[in-house]
Design an enzyme around this catalytic site. Structure first.
Site, mmCIF file in Angstrom:
data_model
loop_
_atom_site.group_PDB
_atom_site.id
_atom_site.type_symbol
_atom_site.label_atom_id
_atom_site.label_comp_id
_atom_site.label_asym_id
_atom_site.label_seq_id
_atom_site.Cartn_x
_atom_site.Cartn_y
_atom_site.Cartn_z
ATOM 1 N N LEU A 40 2.293 -22.390 46.198
ATOM 2 C CA LEU A 40 3.048 -23.605 45.841
ATOM 3 C C LEU A 40 3.501 -23.567 44.382
ATOM 4 C CD1 LEU A 40 0.743 -26.337 47.497
ATOM 5 C CD2 LEU A 40 3.042 -25.721 48.222
ATOM 6 N N GLY A 41 2.720 -22.912 43.559
ATOM 7 C CA GLY A 41 3.071 -22.841 42.136
ATOM 8 C C GLY A 41 2.186 -21.833 41.446
ATOM 9 N N PHE A 45 -2.925 -20.009 34.178
ATOM 10 C CA PHE A 45 -4.347 -20.235 34.432
ATOM 11 C C PHE A 45 -4.735 -19.884 35.856
ATOM 12 C CE2 PHE A 45 -2.077 -23.874 35.833
ATOM 13 C CZ PHE A 45 -2.740 -24.301 36.968
ATOM 14 N N GLY A 46 -3.739 -19.592 36.705
ATOM 15 C CA GLY A 46 -4.023 -19.332 38.106
ATOM 16 C C GLY A 46 -2.851 -19.770 38.950
ATOM 17 N N THR A 48 -1.527 -22.107 42.714
ATOM 18 C CA THR A 48 -1.843 -23.158 43.684
ATOM 19 C C THR A 48 -1.294 -22.719 45.039
ATOM 20 O OG1 THR A 48 -1.685 -24.789 41.928
ATOM 21 C CG2 THR A 48 -1.574 -25.628 44.165
ATOM 22 N N ASP A 163 -0.872 -35.135 32.149
ATOM 23 C CA ASP A 163 0.364 -34.454 32.577
ATOM 24 C C ASP A 163 1.175 -35.330 33.535
ATOM 25 O OD1 ASP A 163 2.229 -32.464 32.534
ATOM 26 O OD2 ASP A 163 1.154 -31.104 33.868
HETATM 27 N N1 ATP Z 1 -2.367 -32.312 46.286
HETATM 28 C C1 ATP Z 1 -1.135 -31.823 46.415
HETATM 29 N N2 ATP Z 1 -0.398 -32.101 47.506
HETATM 30 C C2 ATP Z 1 0.834 -31.599 47.654
HETATM 31 N N3 ATP Z 1 1.430 -30.781 46.777
HETATM 32 C C3 ATP Z 1 0.742 -30.468 45.666
HETATM 33 C C4 ATP Z 1 -0.565 -30.964 45.421
HETATM 34 N N4 ATP Z 1 -1.001 -30.482 44.236
HETATM 35 C C5 ATP Z 1 -0.003 -29.707 43.760
HETATM 36 N N5 ATP Z 1 1.038 -29.697 44.614
HETATM 37 C C6 ATP Z 1 2.319 -28.995 44.446
HETATM 38 O O1 ATP Z 1 2.043 -27.646 44.170
HETATM 39 C C7 ATP Z 1 2.940 -27.134 43.221
HETATM 40 C C8 ATP Z 1 2.159 -26.445 42.132
HETATM 41 O O2 ATP Z 1 1.356 -27.375 41.505
HETATM 42 P P1 ATP Z 1 0.480 -27.069 40.214
HETATM 43 O O3 ATP Z 1 -0.107 -28.345 39.776
HETATM 44 O O4 ATP Z 1 -0.435 -25.978 40.475
HETATM 45 O O5 ATP Z 1 1.411 -26.419 39.209
HETATM 46 P P2 ATP Z 1 2.655 -26.863 38.399
HETATM 47 O O6 ATP Z 1 2.863 -28.346 38.528
HETATM 48 O O7 ATP Z 1 3.745 -25.964 38.835
HETATM 49 O O8 ATP Z 1 2.192 -26.478 36.985
HETATM 50 P P3 ATP Z 1 1.361 -27.265 35.921
HETATM 51 O O9 ATP Z 1 -0.004 -27.514 36.483
HETATM 52 O O10 ATP Z 1 1.339 -26.320 34.786
HETATM 53 O O11 ATP Z 1 2.084 -28.548 35.653
HETATM 54 C C9 ATP Z 1 3.762 -28.290 42.725
HETATM 55 O O12 ATP Z 1 5.036 -28.222 43.329
HETATM 56 C C10 ATP Z 1 3.066 -29.509 43.234
HETATM 57 O O13 ATP Z 1 3.970 -30.511 43.616
#
Ligand code: ATP
Length: 563
Positions: A40-41, A45-46, A48, A163
């Site tokens: 997903l992202g 740091f890792g 998702t 954030d």
């Molecule tokens: N609980 C969740 N349910 C649905 N989608 C999620 C959830 N948590 C994260 N996501 C989605 O996963 C993606 C990656 O999220 P993540 O928080 O890891 O990183 P990021 O937002 O890209 O980076 P950062 O944490 O540096 O802001 C994002 O598009 C976010 O919308």
């Protein structure tokens, strides 16, 4: 498909039925339970992942966050692990709120930490704005009334989100509620540890403390406070109003403040609140979400008072500094909660009038209050798609009742008021279906709207006495200053609706879902709340005392029958 979680794997996509990655040999099951399905992202740091929980019937989707401590030092790894565990318990604590993803699991595997969270299906606010265009003032107020109570909760748990931004706010497809995701606490806590250790190579890679433009200066300087989240909410509100990210807005070179005001056309009261949320200095910013909610609730009163003073001084009602016309009752300025579109058309009318009107003796005050702001072209800021029926907030101008001019008293002062449309059930439902959300200042007594599906509708300052809304869907509706005397709201869904200053005398709200509803200064005398769900509602003990409740009423504390 199974997705490999090894960051250096060159072929992470694997067939569904294999247990180890065909390219690098990394196991494709996490904690013997989670099958990563895709990424997903990704950050420093890792990463998702979306994953299937194989241990549960139906293998539901969840979100797995991987945290990689970039260290070879066993002592630092131990510290990072302790921190991770502590933070996991904090996330579990805030995850009990229904608008925060629940923490489902956490574990360590192959020197990496994993957090498993509830998956929230839906679009985030960044995507919504890109698709539908910016929100109106009413839409942003609605947003603030939804988000600030979540903030109140997480701050009460001693957690700073750090954030908050549109991409981290998902509108859940399931119940249309706003969900706050991505608690950066873990990585930021670890970052602080790295910083205090003064050894940048030791723990998780040190990364941003929030998102540039959304995070305030004190947070960028690694000193976040609760008010840092308030600043981020302010920037988010500006984004929702303008469709512009902070980097596209720029800032005042003298003060460092984000220079958002030329891009919006909103009431002075909302502008004042946003300004204070966006104060660079923590000292001058709101300290808590509650302070902001209070300011938003008081704003119409303040404008009303300002208007009354103008009336007293100049002897008649005159346009306010933002070009709005005050009502003769000394109440709030007309159109204050209306959509941007309706306000622009009203201002145009005032401008035209001004040139023909005999100006009163120009005292400094009257000069201030007769100054008329140039209307901005809505077409310049609103994409065509924003006018389509799918946009729930930007199209309140559709089907607006015709404007007429009225003479008041013997002052020859004229003003623009909206002639209330004579609404029938059918016309109202069809207007809503075509995208209209703004039904402010309308006369709707006795209408039969039972089982109607009207989420997010605004009945601000309207008369809905004796209306039948039984079993209707009205989540996030705006009933601010609405007359709801003797109305039937039995078993209806009013979750997160706003009832500030409304008159609910004798209202029937038995079995209604009033989760997170805001009753600031509402009159609930004789209202029947038996069996209603008031979890997280903003309601005082005195208001509950004036209403009827029973053992089945779920109180704001979440407990049945107890305050
Ligand atoms: N609980 C969740 N349910 C649905 N989608 C999620 C959830 N948590 C994260 N996501 C989605 O996963 C993606 C990656 O999220 P993540 O928080 O890891 O990183 P990021 O937002 O890209 O980076 P950062 O944490 O540096 O802001 C994002 O598009 C976010 O919308």
């Amino acid at each position: 498909m199974s997705y490999c979680v090894n960051p250096s794997c060159t072929q992470p996509k694997n067939p569904n039925n294999v247990q180890v990655c065909q390219s690098c040999g990394t196991p494709l099951r996490l904690n013997n339970r989670y099958q990563p399905l895709g990424i997903l992202g990704k950050g420093g740091f890792g990463a998702t992942f979306g994953a299937a929980d194989l241990s549960l019937p139906g293998t539901p989707i969840c979100v797995v966050k991987q945290l990689r401590p970039a260290t070879d030092d066993p002592n630092v790894f131990k510290m990072a692990k302790e921190l991770f565990e502590r933070e996991a318990s904090t996330l579990a604590q805030v995850g009990v709120h229904p608008q925060v993803p629940q923490l489902l699991d956490y574990f360590e595997q192959d020197q990496q930490f994993y957090l498993v969270q509830e998956y929230i299906k839906g679009h985030n606010l960044h995507q919504e704005i890109k698709k539908n265009g910016p929100l109106t003032e009413a839409g942003v107020k609605q947003f603030l009334s939804e988000l600030l109570p979540i903030l109140q909760f997480i701050h009460s748990q001693k957690v700073i989100h750090r954030d908050i931004k549109p991409a981290n706010l998902i509108r859940s497809q399931k119940d249309k509620k706003l969900v706050l995701i991505d608690f950066g606490a873990v990585k930021n806590q670890v970052n602080s540890m790295v910083a205090s250790n003064n050894s940048p190579q030791t723990a998780f890679t040190a990364f941003a403390v929030g998102t540039a433009g959304f995070a305030p200066p004190e947070q960028m300087a690694m000193r976040p406070v609760y008010a840092s989240d308030i600043y981020a909410v302010g920037v988010t509100a500006v984004y929702l109003l303008t469709g512009r990210s902070p980097k596209d807005i720029g800032c005042d070179p003298d003060t460092g403040e984000i220079a958002w005001e030329p891009y919006v056309d909103i009431s002075d009261s909302l502008s004042k609140v946003l300004k204070k949320m966006l104060e660079i200095s923590v000292k001058h910013r709101y300290k808590s979400a509650e302070e902001v909610l209070d300011a938003l609730a008081m704003a119409p009163y303040e404008e009303g008072m300002q208007h009354s003073m103008t009336t007293m001084i100049t002897g008649f009602s005159s346009p306010t500094s933002s070009g709005k016309i005050g009502l003769s009752s000394g109440g709030r300025s007309q159109g204050e909660f209306s959509t941007g579109i309706s306000r622009v058309s009203m201002n145009t009318e005032i401008s035209a009038k001004q040139s023909h009107r005999r100006t009163p003796e120009a005292t400094p005050i009257s000069r201030i209050h007769t100054e008329v702001k140039q209307p901005r072209s809505i077409a310049a800021t609103t994409p065509a798609s924003a006018k389509g029926p799918t946009n729930w907030a930007a199209n309140g101008g559709q089907g607006m009742a015709q404007s007429t001019k009225k003479r008041r008293g013997n002052t020859s002062e004229s003003t623009t008021v909206e002639t209330p449309t004579k609404w029938k059930t059918k016309t109202l439902l069809s207007a809503y279906q075509q995208g209209r959300r703004d039904f402010a200042q309308q006369k709707l007594e006795n209408l039969d709207l039972h089982q109607a599906n009207l989420p997010g509708i605004s009945f601000y300052n309207s008369c809905l006495s004796r209306v039948n809304l039984e079993s209707s869907e009205l989540s996030r509706a705006d009933f601010g200053r609405t007359s709801l005397t003797d109305f039937n709201g039995k078993n209806a869904n009013f979750s997160e609706a706003y009832f500030g200053y409304a008159d609910l005398t004798g209202a029937d709200l038995r079995g209604a879902n009033l989760y997170g509803a805001n009753f600031k200064y509402a009159n609930l005398t004789g209202a029947n709340l038996c069996g209603a769900d008031l979890s997280f509602a903003q309601i005082t003990p005195a208001q509950l005392e004036a209403a009827k409740t029973n053992w089945r009423t779920v109180m704001p504390s979440g407990k049945k029958g107890f305050w």
